[in-house]
Design a protein around this motif. Structure first.
Motif, mmCIF file in Angstrom:
data_model
loop_
_atom_site.group_PDB
_atom_site.id
_atom_site.type_symbol
_atom_site.label_atom_id
_atom_site.label_comp_id
_atom_site.label_asym_id
_atom_site.label_seq_id
_atom_site.Cartn_x
_atom_site.Cartn_y
_atom_site.Cartn_z
ATOM 1 N N THR A 1 -2.809 -3.491 38.551
ATOM 2 C CA THR A 1 -3.759 -3.674 37.438
ATOM 3 C C THR A 1 -2.700 -3.911 35.974
ATOM 4 N N VAL A 2 -3.487 -4.292 35.111
ATOM 5 C CA VAL A 2 -2.871 -4.483 33.859
ATOM 6 C C VAL A 2 -2.449 -3.230 33.135
ATOM 7 N N HIS A 3 -3.492 -2.104 33.574
ATOM 8 C CA HIS A 3 -3.078 -0.666 32.782
ATOM 9 C C HIS A 3 -1.801 -0.408 33.550
ATOM 10 N N VAL B 1 9.386 -9.930 36.359
ATOM 11 C CA VAL B 1 8.675 -10.948 37.123
ATOM 12 C C VAL B 1 7.896 -10.399 38.265
ATOM 13 N N SER B 2 6.969 -10.921 38.700
ATOM 14 C CA SER B 2 6.249 -10.556 39.849
ATOM 15 C C SER B 2 6.854 -10.238 41.158
ATOM 16 N N LEU B 3 6.079 -9.590 42.095
ATOM 17 C CA LEU B 3 6.969 -9.283 43.445
ATOM 18 C C LEU B 3 6.846 -10.829 44.074
ATOM 19 N N GLY C 1 -7.057 -15.020 35.250
ATOM 20 C CA GLY C 1 -6.212 -14.227 35.871
ATOM 21 C C GLY C 1 -7.028 -12.641 35.530
ATOM 22 N N ALA C 2 -6.392 -11.503 35.237
ATOM 23 C CA ALA C 2 -7.298 -10.354 35.286
ATOM 24 C C ALA C 2 -8.521 -10.308 34.273
ATOM 25 N N GLU C 3 -9.654 -9.748 34.718
ATOM 26 C CA GLU C 3 -10.898 -9.786 34.169
ATOM 27 C C GLU C 3 -11.194 -8.555 33.532
ATOM 28 N N TRP C 4 -11.188 -7.302 34.205
ATOM 29 C CA TRP C 4 -11.583 -6.131 33.408
ATOM 30 C C TRP C 4 -10.560 -5.152 33.181
ATOM 31 N N ILE C 5 -11.006 -4.201 32.274
ATOM 32 C CA ILE C 5 -10.270 -3.015 32.353
ATOM 33 C C ILE C 5 -10.751 -1.926 33.178
ATOM 34 N N HIS C 6 -9.676 -1.700 34.371
ATOM 35 C CA HIS C 6 -10.420 -1.076 35.345
ATOM 36 C C HIS C 6 -10.153 0.843 35.057
ATOM 37 N N GLY C 7 -11.151 1.173 34.447
ATOM 38 C CA GLY C 7 -11.065 2.518 34.209
ATOM 39 C C GLY C 7 -10.656 2.832 32.614
ATOM 40 N N GLU D 1 10.689 -14.664 46.543
ATOM 41 C CA GLU D 1 11.103 -16.149 46.662
ATOM 42 C C GLU D 1 12.702 -16.128 46.157
ATOM 43 N N ARG D 2 13.018 -15.427 45.258
ATOM 44 C CA ARG D 2 14.317 -15.564 44.430
ATOM 45 C C ARG D 2 15.244 -14.703 44.109
ATOM 46 N N HIS D 3 15.111 -13.392 44.804
ATOM 47 C CA HIS D 3 15.831 -12.423 44.284
ATOM 48 C C HIS D 3 17.576 -12.588 44.875
ATOM 49 N N LEU E 1 12.478 -13.374 27.185
ATOM 50 C CA LEU E 1 12.654 -14.838 27.517
ATOM 51 C C LEU E 1 11.337 -14.976 28.582
ATOM 52 N N GLU E 2 10.469 -16.027 28.611
ATOM 53 C CA GLU E 2 9.457 -16.291 29.272
ATOM 54 C C GLU E 2 9.468 -17.697 29.759
ATOM 55 N N ALA E 3 9.333 -17.734 31.041
ATOM 56 C CA ALA E 3 9.517 -19.191 31.580
ATOM 57 C C ALA E 3 8.401 -20.084 31.550
HETATM 58 C C1 LIG Z 1 -7.164 -13.549 39.468
HETATM 59 C C2 LIG Z 1 -6.512 -12.143 39.181
HETATM 60 C C3 LIG Z 1 -7.474 -11.374 38.644
HETATM 61 C C4 LIG Z 1 -7.043 -10.119 38.346
HETATM 62 N N1 LIG Z 1 -8.002 -9.139 37.809
HETATM 63 C C5 LIG Z 1 -7.668 -7.978 37.416
HETATM 64 C C6 LIG Z 1 -8.335 -7.284 36.481
HETATM 65 O O1 LIG Z 1 -9.681 -7.456 36.493
HETATM 66 N N2 LIG Z 1 -7.903 -5.989 35.935
HETATM 67 C C7 LIG Z 1 -6.626 -5.710 36.089
HETATM 68 O O2 LIG Z 1 -6.303 -4.657 35.560
HETATM 69 N N3 LIG Z 1 -5.727 -6.487 36.699
HETATM 70 C C8 LIG Z 1 -6.077 -7.752 37.390
HETATM 71 N N4 LIG Z 1 -5.223 -8.387 37.817
HETATM 72 C C9 LIG Z 1 -3.814 -8.134 37.934
HETATM 73 C C10 LIG Z 1 -3.253 -8.203 36.645
HETATM 74 O O3 LIG Z 1 -3.177 -9.537 35.905
HETATM 75 C C11 LIG Z 1 -1.545 -8.238 36.974
HETATM 76 O O4 LIG Z 1 -1.340 -6.794 37.658
HETATM 77 C C12 LIG Z 1 -0.741 -7.860 35.583
HETATM 78 O O5 LIG Z 1 -1.060 -9.197 34.838
HETATM 79 C C13 LIG Z 1 0.745 -7.785 36.249
HETATM 80 O O6 LIG Z 1 1.497 -7.608 35.020
HETATM 81 P P1 LIG Z 1 3.043 -7.735 35.029
HETATM 82 O O7 LIG Z 1 3.582 -7.794 33.638
HETATM 83 O O8 LIG Z 1 3.496 -6.967 36.165
HETATM 84 O O9 LIG Z 1 3.473 -9.271 35.537
HETATM 85 P P2 LIG Z 1 2.899 -10.721 35.079
HETATM 86 O O10 LIG Z 1 1.602 -10.645 34.631
HETATM 87 O O11 LIG Z 1 3.105 -11.490 36.123
HETATM 88 O O12 LIG Z 1 4.234 -11.058 34.072
HETATM 89 C C14 LIG Z 1 5.445 -11.506 34.613
HETATM 90 C C15 LIG Z 1 5.930 -12.514 33.567
HETATM 91 O O13 LIG Z 1 7.357 -13.150 34.094
HETATM 92 C C16 LIG Z 1 7.243 -14.514 33.906
HETATM 93 N N5 LIG Z 1 8.296 -14.896 34.628
HETATM 94 C C17 LIG Z 1 8.323 -15.009 36.197
HETATM 95 N N6 LIG Z 1 9.338 -15.541 36.326
HETATM 96 C C18 LIG Z 1 10.244 -15.620 35.567
HETATM 97 C C19 LIG Z 1 11.594 -16.262 35.117
HETATM 98 N N7 LIG Z 1 12.230 -16.686 36.255
HETATM 99 N N8 LIG Z 1 12.140 -16.216 34.172
HETATM 100 C C20 LIG Z 1 11.299 -15.941 32.892
HETATM 101 N N9 LIG Z 1 10.135 -15.470 33.009
HETATM 102 C C21 LIG Z 1 9.668 -15.449 34.283
HETATM 103 C C22 LIG Z 1 5.864 -14.868 34.457
HETATM 104 O O14 LIG Z 1 5.898 -16.431 33.871
HETATM 105 C C23 LIG Z 1 5.148 -13.912 33.538
HETATM 106 O O15 LIG Z 1 4.407 -14.489 32.238
HETATM 107 C C24 LIG Z 1 -5.590 -9.644 38.042
HETATM 108 C C25 LIG Z 1 -4.716 -10.746 38.621
HETATM 109 C C26 LIG Z 1 -5.252 -12.015 38.964
HETATM 110 C C27 LIG Z 1 -4.247 -13.114 39.316
#
Ligand SMILES: Cc1cc2nc3c(=O)[nH]c(=O)nc-3n(C[C@H](O)[C@H](O)[C@H](O)COP(=O)(O)OP(=O)(O)OC[C@H]3O[C@@H](n4cnc5c(N)ncnc54)[C@H](O)[C@@H]3O)c2cc1C
Ligand SMILES: *[C@@H]1O[C@H](CO)[C@@H](O)[C@H](O)[C@H]1NC(C)=O
Ligand SMILES: *[C@@H]1O[C@H](CO)[C@@H](O)[C@H](O)[C@H]1NC(C)=O
Ligand SMILES: *[C@@H]1O[C@H](CO)[C@@H](O)[C@H](O)[C@H]1NC(C)=O
Length: 485
Positions: A463-465, A273-275, A76-82, A280-282, A53-55
């Motif tokens: 990071t994404v990784h 979901v992100s920190l 958002g994320a731009e690079w693969i860091h390493g 905000e809503r835990h 489920l994605e919001a």
């Molecule tokens: C500007 C920017 C630059 C960045 N640059 C880099 C980079 O160069 N290299 C790198 O490795 N990382 C980078 N990052 C960090 C990277 O994007 C994140 O660490 C990564 O995307 C986190 O993944 P995640 O799955 O933990 O969370 P998220 O990507 O935030 O995924 C969580 C998902 O949960 C969904 N969600 C939230 N609340 C709800 C709800 N109530 N119900 C259903 N769904 C919900 C959200 O919509 C989202 O799709 C960058 C981030 C930003 C913002």
């Protein structure tokens, strides 16, 4: 033909409604960013019946590739860091997606329109990175520590520079901004010297360029190059989860409720979901509410913010052999405490995105990014063009941009920030990220609510990784120890 399609759609819709609570899933995944997609992919490959489920109306979370200018840009994320060990890099290579290195070797300009001493600035920047590898025994605010070290270093190597107090202040302001743009902090003094972040091996700035970072999700979900996806993985977009009711009774199921009134049940749920969203809503999101250790972790870990404003020009007017340009603010030239309401002095510079030839990405730290998300578009465009001409106008003929696009990671209710960092409080809560990632167990000791996501990775957060690693970690928690996916 049109009529037949319409009837078919209607039938499917009626059927869907006619069988409430018909399906129970093995696992429901909340959020389809890197962590959620990795968990979904891992469990689907193991044959589990999964609902994701994605919001938002798209997959990717804080990875957001957007067609722009002559190619694509990353909001958002731009690079693969390493590159090692990196699931993200490995997936790209395995699928034959070309990944290229970005050279961020920069050139710096001063606010009075002259070229800055790029060699010295580069030397001090390198030194800044180096001293962070050798933190003091007692944790300190990072800025305070670097300031001391830089002054010592200047005294030894460049005593003439150290005598010029204004110059030293300008250098420190510049380095502060650079650190903030890496950490997503508002000030380098919010960051601790004792960060637990660990770099991967290899190139820190590998780019998906014209392929776009979003290719990662096609690969993860088996839809790359027209792949069929996973039949046992059901994905629903525009599904905001508002309540997760989890049982302590091992006989009962977890119920997940969405804002649109729909409810789903499963054996367990993985929350990604992100920190920022958890902060905000835990308290409203979980019944029963979260244990105190987890609440403390949610409150204490710092969610940072960086922002981007990306400009598209009809000509590539800058030096073609450079991919990064930094702005060096002089004192009395906007850079003074009285004028801090002028957010442009906190723009550290811009890079040339790999996916769009004629584009420039301006980087903004926390407070600036937050403000710029809210300003009218024409004001942002005009102010940024003003500073561009102030710094580089004597060296280049700068045309008006064709288009601008900017990020909104703070305003976005489904992110509320960019990524986490270890702030000055982090040394007092050394296990916070581990607590954040701990599952909620029922009375039989089975995990019923699991937590993945960038913030839960003790060493590769932000990071994404790191995020994909946590998705894999939580999926494996639900699979027999013998399985290998
Ligand atoms: C500007 C920017 C630059 C960045 N640059 C880099 C980079 O160069 N290299 C790198 O490795 N990382 C980078 N990052 C960090 C990277 O994007 C994140 O660490 C990564 O995307 C986190 O993944 P995640 O799955 O933990 O969370 P998220 O990507 O935030 O995924 C969580 C998902 O949960 C969904 N969600 C939230 N609340 C709800 C709800 N109530 N119900 C259903 N769904 C919900 C959200 O919509 C989202 O799709 C960058 C981030 C930003 C913002
Ligand atoms: C990988 O890409 C190259 C260049 O596009 C192509 O020649 C090669 O056949 C591809 N290999 C695989 C395994 O797809
Ligand atoms: C710009 O600032 C630098 C550094 O303070 C100074 O040396 C230089 O003379 C200035 N140039 C102009 C044209 O103002
Ligand atoms: C800057 O602020 C200080 C303290 O508020 C004030 O005393 C000073 O006059 C101000 N300077 C300018 C140039 O406005």
């Amino acid at each position: 033909m049109i009529v037949r399609v319409a009837i078919l759609v209607l039938c499917v819709a009626v059927q869907g409604r006619g069988s409430p609570m018909a399906t129970t899933y093995d696992t429901i995944i909340v959020g389809l960013g890197p962590a959620g997609c990795t968990a979904a992919s891992t469990l689907a490959q193991a044959g589990k019946k999964i609902l994701a489920l994605e919001a938002q109306n798209r997959i990717g979370g804080r990875v957001k590739t957007v067609p722009f200018g002559d190619g694509v840009i990353e909001l958002g994320a731009e690079w693969i860091h390493g590159t090692h060990p990196s699931r993200v890099y490995d997936l790209a290579i395995k699928n034959n997606v070309s990944i290229i290195s970005q050279n961020l070797g920069f050139e710096a300009y001063r606010s009075n329109g002259t070229k800055a001493d790029t060699a010295l600035i580069n030397e001090l920047f390198e030194y800044t990175l180096e001293v962070q590898e050798h933190p003091p025994e007692t944790p300190q605010p990072l800025g305070q520590f670097i300031t001391t070290k830089i002054k010592e270093y200047l005294g030894e190597k460049h005593p003439d520079v150290l005598k010029d107090k204004d110059y030293v202040d300008e250098i420190l302001h510049f380095l502060d901004l650079l650190v903030d743009n890496y950490e997503a902090s508002n000030s380098w003094n919010d960051v601790t010297t004792q960060t637990h972040y660990v770099d991967l091996e290899g190139d820190q700035h590998m780019s998906w360029h014209r392929n776009g970072y979003s290719t990662l999700f096609d690969i993860l979900l088996n839809t790359y190059k027209g792949g069929p996806g996973y039949p046992n993985l059901e994905i629903q977009l525009n599904k905001e989860v508002v309540l997760i009711e989890w049982p302590t009774d091992p006989e009962q199921l977890v119920t997940v409720s969405c804002k649109d009134g729909t409810k789903y049940t499963a054996n367990n749920v993985i929350v990604t979901v992100s920190l920022g969203v958890l902060k905000e809503r835990h308290s409203a999101l979980f019944t029963p509410t979260l244990p105190q250790t987890k609440v403390t972790a949610i409150n204490k870990i710092a969610m940072g913010l960086i922002g981007k404003a990306i400009f598209h020009f009809d000509v590539k007017w800058w030096r073609a052999d450079r991919e990064a340009f930094y702005l060096f603010w002089l004192k009395g030239d906007g850079l003074s405490k009285n004028e801090t309401d002028d957010w442009t002095t906190d723009i550290v510079g811009y890079t040339v995105p790999k996916g769009c030839e004629k584009c420039l990405t301006f980087w903004m730290k926390y407070d600036t990014a937050k403000m710029v998300e809210k300003l009218p578009e024409d004001v942002v465009k005009r102010k940024i063009m003003e500073i561009l001409r102030k710094f580089l106008g004597k060296h280049f003929t700068i045309p008006e941009p064709v288009a601008m696009i900017r990020s909104d990671w703070h305003s976005n209710p489904f992110t509320r920030g960019s990524y986490t960092y270890d702030n000055v409080d982090a040394p007092k809560y050394p296990d916070a990220r581990i607590h954040l990632g701990e599952p909620l167990l029922d009375s039989a000791g089975k995990p019923r609510v699991l937590f993945a996501g960038e913030a839960t990775d003790p060493t590769h957060f932000s990071t994404v990784h790191g995020a994909t690693d946590t998705g894999y970690r939580e999926a494996m928690r639900l699979l027999p120890v013998t399985s290998k996916i």
